[in-house]
Motif scaffolding. Structure first.
Motif, PDB file in Angstrom:
ATOM      1  N   GLY A  17       2.798 -61.485  47.103  1.00 49.56           N
ATOM      2  CA  GLY A  17       1.472 -61.976  47.271  1.00 49.56           C
ATOM      3  C   GLY A  17       1.726 -63.177  48.528  1.00 49.56           C
ATOM      4  O   GLY A  17       0.662 -63.792  48.800  1.00 49.56           O
ATOM      5  N   LYS A  18       2.814 -63.194  48.981  1.00 40.56           N
ATOM      6  CA  LYS A  18       2.978 -64.220  50.181  1.00 40.56           C
ATOM      7  C   LYS A  18       2.924 -63.729  51.529  1.00 40.56           C
ATOM      8  O   LYS A  18       4.035 -63.373  52.374  1.00 40.56           O
ATOM      9  CB  LYS A  18       4.478 -64.984  49.840  1.00 40.56           C
ATOM     10  N   PHE A  19       1.560 -63.400  51.738  1.00 37.42           N
ATOM     11  CA  PHE A  19       1.417 -62.463  52.914  1.00 37.42           C
ATOM     12  C   PHE A  19       1.663 -63.190  54.433  1.00 37.42           C
ATOM     13  O   PHE A  19       2.260 -62.283  55.128  1.00 37.42           O
ATOM     14  CB  PHE A  19      -0.101 -61.950  52.874  1.00 37.42           C
ATOM     15  N   GLU A  20       1.405 -64.368  54.464  1.00 36.18           N
ATOM     16  CA  GLU A  20       1.658 -65.079  55.671  1.00 36.18           C
ATOM     17  C   GLU A  20       3.201 -65.284  55.816  1.00 36.18           C
ATOM     18  O   GLU A  20       3.794 -64.944  57.047  1.00 36.18           O
ATOM     19  CB  GLU A  20       1.131 -66.626  55.581  1.00 36.18           C
ATOM     20  N   GLU A  27       7.335 -59.727  61.779  1.00 37.35           N
ATOM     21  CA  GLU A  27       7.050 -60.075  63.372  1.00 37.35           C
ATOM     22  C   GLU A  27       8.546 -60.394  63.686  1.00 37.35           C
ATOM     23  O   GLU A  27       8.829 -59.930  64.878  1.00 37.35           O
ATOM     24  CB  GLU A  27       6.176 -61.184  63.583  1.00 37.35           C
ATOM     25  N   GLN A  28       9.400 -61.062  62.957  1.00 33.75           N
ATOM     26  CA  GLN A  28      10.751 -61.142  63.571  1.00 33.75           C
ATOM     27  C   GLN A  28      11.439 -59.916  63.695  1.00 33.75           C
ATOM     28  O   GLN A  28      12.276 -59.506  64.643  1.00 33.75           O
ATOM     29  CB  GLN A  28      11.370 -62.217  62.513  1.00 33.75           C
ATOM     30  N   LYS A  43       3.714 -54.670  58.707  1.00 33.85           N
ATOM     31  CA  LYS A  43       3.092 -55.739  59.535  1.00 33.85           C
ATOM     32  C   LYS A  43       1.631 -55.450  59.285  1.00 33.85           C
ATOM     33  O   LYS A  43       0.979 -56.321  58.992  1.00 33.85           O
ATOM     34  CB  LYS A  43       3.385 -55.860  60.884  1.00 33.85           C
ATOM     35  N   GLY A  44       1.019 -54.083  59.364  1.00 29.07           N
ATOM     36  CA  GLY A  44      -0.386 -53.883  59.183  1.00 29.07           C
ATOM     37  C   GLY A  44      -0.746 -54.217  57.827  1.00 29.07           C
ATOM     38  O   GLY A  44      -1.757 -54.548  57.714  1.00 29.07           O
ATOM     39  N   VAL A  45       0.063 -53.914  56.945  1.00 30.02           N
ATOM     40  CA  VAL A  45      -0.319 -53.920  55.417  1.00 30.02           C
ATOM     41  C   VAL A  45      -0.300 -55.803  55.167  1.00 30.02           C
ATOM     42  O   VAL A  45      -1.340 -56.156  54.586  1.00 30.02           O
ATOM     43  CB  VAL A  45       0.722 -53.710  54.213  1.00 30.02           C
ATOM     44  N   ALA A  46       0.562 -56.436  55.674  1.00 31.03           N
ATOM     45  CA  ALA A  46       0.446 -57.958  55.456  1.00 31.03           C
ATOM     46  C   ALA A  46      -0.890 -58.424  56.151  1.00 31.03           C
ATOM     47  O   ALA A  46      -1.716 -59.333  55.700  1.00 31.03           O
ATOM     48  CB  ALA A  46       1.685 -58.528  56.224  1.00 31.03           C
ATOM     49  N   LEU A  47      -1.152 -57.877  57.542  1.00 29.29           N
ATOM     50  CA  LEU A  47      -2.434 -58.260  58.254  1.00 29.29           C
ATOM     51  C   LEU A  47      -3.944 -58.050  57.485  1.00 29.29           C
ATOM     52  O   LEU A  47      -4.554 -58.723  57.044  1.00 29.29           O
ATOM     53  CB  LEU A  47      -2.348 -57.770  59.716  1.00 29.29           C
ATOM     54  N   GLU A  55      -6.338 -56.712  63.721  1.00 25.33           N
ATOM     55  CA  GLU A  55      -4.953 -56.439  64.106  1.00 25.33           C
ATOM     56  C   GLU A  55      -4.253 -55.421  63.095  1.00 25.33           C
ATOM     57  O   GLU A  55      -3.274 -54.768  63.602  1.00 25.33           O
ATOM     58  CB  GLU A  55      -4.479 -57.912  63.865  1.00 25.33           C
ATOM     59  N   ALA A  56      -4.672 -55.399  62.015  1.00 23.78           N
ATOM     60  CA  ALA A  56      -3.902 -54.491  60.854  1.00 23.78           C
ATOM     61  C   ALA A  56      -4.161 -52.955  61.661  1.00 23.78           C
ATOM     62  O   ALA A  56      -3.160 -52.106  61.692  1.00 23.78           O
ATOM     63  CB  ALA A  56      -4.367 -54.492  59.521  1.00 23.78           C
ATOM     64  N   ILE A  57      -5.352 -52.581  61.998  1.00 25.60           N
ATOM     65  CA  ILE A  57      -5.556 -51.333  62.676  1.00 25.60           C
ATOM     66  C   ILE A  57      -4.822 -51.129  63.812  1.00 25.60           C
ATOM     67  O   ILE A  57      -4.307 -49.838  63.890  1.00 25.60           O
ATOM     68  CB  ILE A  57      -7.301 -51.087  62.884  1.00 25.60           C
ATOM     69  N   GLU A  58      -4.628 -52.251  64.608  1.00 26.89           N
ATOM     70  CA  GLU A  58      -3.807 -51.848  65.659  1.00 26.89           C
ATOM     71  C   GLU A  58      -2.302 -51.574  65.438  1.00 26.89           C
ATOM     72  O   GLU A  58      -1.791 -50.540  65.840  1.00 26.89           O
ATOM     73  CB  GLU A  58      -3.693 -53.141  66.813  1.00 26.89           C
TER      74      GLU A  58
END
Length: 74
Positions: A17-20, A27-28, A43-47, A55-58
């Motif tokens: 649950g530490k999404f940030e 991203e790294q 990354k989309g799941v986290a966003l 941003e997730a959809i992108e």
């Protein structure tokens, strides 16, 4: 740390649950491997978990452009 190690750490953080923090790892990893559809999906799941839906959809769309197959279907 290579992209797969970064991805593994990101996935663990996502589960916790530490999404940030997870997002930062994805991203790294994408800096090292920018066209990895699985990383883009993660990354989309986290966003999405952070409520950053546009941003997730992108990320999801870019992942599908790179690899349009549904790997998880049987």
């Amino acid at each position: 740390m290579d992209s797969s190690e970064l991805s593994s750490k990101g996935k663990k953080l996502l589960e916790d649950g530490k999404f940030e923090e997870a997002l930062a790892f994805f991203e790294q990893a994408l800096l090292k491997n920018p066209n990895d559809p699985d990383l883009l999906n993660d990354k989309g799941v986290a966003l999405r978990s952070l409520g950053r839906y546009d941003e997730a959809i992108e990320c999801f769309n870019k992942s599908l452009e790179i690899d349009p197959r549904d790997k998880h279907s049987s």
